[in-house]
Write a protein that holds these residues in place. Structure first.
Motif: not given
Length: 209
Positions: A20, A29, A32
């Motif tokens: 993560v 990202y 997550v």
């Protein structure tokens, strides 16, 4: 519009947390999520929508990930599916490819390799490195030919050489552990040894000659 997110499916908290943090820090990202097994993964997707990327442990508490991969591949063809595993054999990579996965990373690979794999998938490229598998495949092939192993015994031998237990081999093929023990016994008999350690020592010794 739903913000693209990544989903990690792994029941090992330390491993999942590391993935993560890496995805958030290095792979672009902003969100997550984590689920621990196939069932909770599907429930999460039903509630929150399909992720852009899924990082899935091959060995999950509710079974191997093949059925989950097939389900997600059918449900969301655009979801990028990256499988991780501590096992290193070509059979797993063959199976996950057929199930719809786009890439494979070994758990002992470096963070740089993981980054390369994620980047490849994001660029719509597959990531199935065969480094390390090339040393096993010729050995399995030559042993199969020399000893006259059956196709199933050949597959079992490959997983034995990669360090898989009888239980994991049984789960991979979807057959009983007792049947795998019979195959292992047949392999040991043809090799003229009495246990796995002797078999692996003998075969790895041959590969170095």
């Amino acid at each position: 519009m739903t913000t693209p997110y990544a989903l990690v499916v792994d029941d090992h908290p330390l491993m999942a947390h590391g993935i993560v943090e890496f995805l958030l820090t290095h792979c672009g990202y902003d969100k997550v999520q984590v689920t621990k097994n196939g069932k909770s993964c599907l429930e999460h997707i039903i509630g929150f929508g399909c992720p852009q990327l899924m990082v899935v442990d091959f060995w999950l508490p509710d079974g191997i990930a093949l059925n989950l991969l097939r389900d997600i591949s059918n449900r969301s063809p655009n979801t990028l599916l990256l499988v991780i595993s501590g096992d290193e054999n070509s059979l797993i990579q063959q199976q996950i490819r057929k199930a719809g996965a786009h890439g494979f990373v070994h758990k002992q690979d470096s963070p740089h390799i993981f980054f390369q794999a994620v980047t490849a998938l994001q660029n719509r490229k597959l990531w199935f490195p065969d480094d390390g598998l090339q040393t096993i495949a010729p050995l399995v092939k030559s042993t199969t030919q020399t000893l006259g192993l059956t196709p199933r015994q050949s597959q079992v031998l490959e997983m034995m050489l990669s360090g898989s237990s009888n239980k994991r081999i049984a789960l991979t093929f979807g057959i009983s552990e007792a049947t795998i023990k019979e195959h292992v016994g047949g392999i040991l008999s043809k090799l003229g040894v009495t246990n796995r350690v002797e078999a692996l020592t003998l075969l790895h010794g041959r590969s170095l000659k």
